[in-house]
Design a protein around this motif. Structure first.
Motif, PDB file in Angstrom:
ATOM      1  N   PRO A  34       7.895 -12.852   3.623  1.00 38.85           N
ATOM      2  CA  PRO A  34       7.609 -11.467   3.222  1.00 38.85           C
ATOM      3  C   PRO A  34       6.910 -10.633   4.300  1.00 38.85           C
ATOM      4  O   PRO A  34       6.892  -9.410   4.208  1.00 38.85           O
ATOM      5  N   SER A  35       6.375 -11.269   5.319  1.00 39.49           N
ATOM      6  CA  SER A  35       5.693 -10.528   6.380  1.00 39.49           C
ATOM      7  C   SER A  35       6.654  -9.686   7.201  1.00 39.49           C
ATOM      8  O   SER A  35       6.244  -8.748   7.880  1.00 39.49           O
ATOM      9  N   TRP A  36       7.924  -9.999   7.173  1.00 39.33           N
ATOM     10  CA  TRP A  36       8.923  -9.257   7.937  1.00 39.33           C
ATOM     11  C   TRP A  36       9.290  -7.929   7.278  1.00 39.33           C
ATOM     12  O   TRP A  36       9.915  -7.082   7.899  1.00 39.33           O
ATOM     13  N   ILE A  37       8.916  -7.761   6.021  1.00 41.88           N
ATOM     14  CA  ILE A  37       9.272  -6.553   5.282  1.00 41.88           C
ATOM     15  C   ILE A  37       7.985  -5.884   4.816  1.00 41.88           C
ATOM     16  O   ILE A  37       7.118  -6.545   4.244  1.00 41.88           O
ATOM     17  N   PRO A  38       7.818  -4.592   5.030  1.00 41.64           N
ATOM     18  CA  PRO A  38       6.587  -3.931   4.582  1.00 41.64           C
ATOM     19  C   PRO A  38       6.512  -3.899   3.056  1.00 41.64           C
ATOM     20  O   PRO A  38       7.362  -3.326   2.398  1.00 41.64           O
ATOM     21  N   LEU A  39       5.496  -4.549   2.506  1.00 40.88           N
ATOM     22  CA  LEU A  39       5.377  -4.684   1.054  1.00 40.88           C
ATOM     23  C   LEU A  39       4.056  -4.150   0.511  1.00 40.88           C
ATOM     24  O   LEU A  39       3.645  -4.528  -0.579  1.00 40.88           O
ATOM     25  N   PHE A  40       3.383  -3.299   1.261  1.00 42.85           N
ATOM     26  CA  PHE A  40       2.136  -2.670   0.809  1.00 42.85           C
ATOM     27  C   PHE A  40       1.076  -3.683   0.396  1.00 42.85           C
ATOM     28  O   PHE A  40       0.384  -3.500  -0.586  1.00 42.85           O
ATOM     29  N   GLY A  41       0.954  -4.795   1.095  1.00 45.93           N
ATOM     30  CA  GLY A  41      -0.083  -5.773   0.798  1.00 45.93           C
ATOM     31  C   GLY A  41       0.277  -6.807  -0.250  1.00 45.93           C
ATOM     32  O   GLY A  41      -0.523  -7.673  -0.571  1.00 45.93           O
ATOM     33  N   PHE A  42       1.477  -6.740  -0.796  1.00 46.91           N
ATOM     34  CA  PHE A  42       1.891  -7.715  -1.812  1.00 46.91           C
ATOM     35  C   PHE A  42       2.535  -8.957  -1.202  1.00 46.91           C
ATOM     36  O   PHE A  42       2.988  -9.834  -1.923  1.00 46.91           O
ATOM     37  N   GLY A  43       2.576  -9.052   0.120  1.00 45.43           N
ATOM     38  CA  GLY A  43       3.204 -10.180   0.800  1.00 45.43           C
ATOM     39  C   GLY A  43       2.637 -11.537   0.415  1.00 45.43           C
ATOM     40  O   GLY A  43       3.385 -12.440   0.048  1.00 45.43           O
ATOM     41  N   PRO A  44       1.297 -11.716   0.475  1.00 45.70           N
ATOM     42  CA  PRO A  44       0.746 -13.021   0.101  1.00 45.70           C
ATOM     43  C   PRO A  44       1.023 -13.396  -1.358  1.00 45.70           C
ATOM     44  O   PRO A  44       1.254 -14.559  -1.670  1.00 45.70           O
TER      45      PRO A  44
END
Length: 157
Positions: A34-44
């Motif tokens: 998920p770090s490859w896509i901007p997810l507004f901090g929801f990556g972890p």
């Protein structure tokens, strides 16, 4: 000094996991995706969901997600560069100084459904980068945990 101590603490926790090297490596890999896509901090958070979906280690997935969070501008630019290279187009973003989170999200989301736009460049680069980084992260982590887990733990203490 506190940051160094905290990094050491999390490395010790990671290398003490009772899971198999495969589960830890797969978890770290799923966590970094998920770090490859901007997810507004929801990556972890998404990392943990991906770990549960693949039955890998959620703790190592969380660590993978946290590792990728501070370097998102670099990953973002790599997506554009790889996409531009493969589609033979010049990306709108060339340097880290040009990356502004809100503008980047707007350009990416607006271009997903239009052909030959920045969204297509971004998605093409993201897919290629996700596949290549996943393979690399999995095998590096698997090798480290399989061969050097005890040695690394002893050196960290």
């Amino acid at each position: 000094m506190k940051i160094r101590r905290r990094i050491k603490y999390y490395l010790i926790r990671l290398f003490r996991l009772k899971s198999s090297p495969h589960q830890v490596a797969l978890g770290l890999t799923m966590g970094f995706i998920p770090s490859w896509i901007p997810l507004f901090g929801f990556g972890p958070v998404l990392s943990i969901g991906l770990a549960k979906l693949t039955r890998s280690n959620p703790i190592s997935a969380f660590v993978g997600g946290v590792i990728g969070t501070p370097i998102w501008p670099l990953l973002f630019i790599l997506n554009y560069m790889i996409g531009g290279f493969l589609l033979d187009r010049k990306p709108k973003v060339d340097t880290l100084e040009e990356v502004e989170y809100s503008t980047a999200i707007q350009h990416t989301l607006s271009g997903f459904f239009k052909s030959h736009t920045s969204g297509v460049l971004f998605l093409t680069g993201a897919i290629i980068n996700i596949v290549l980084s996943s393979i690399l992260i999995y095998f590096m982590t698997f090798f480290l945990f399989k061969k050097y887990r005890v040695t690394i733990l002893n050196k960290l203490r």
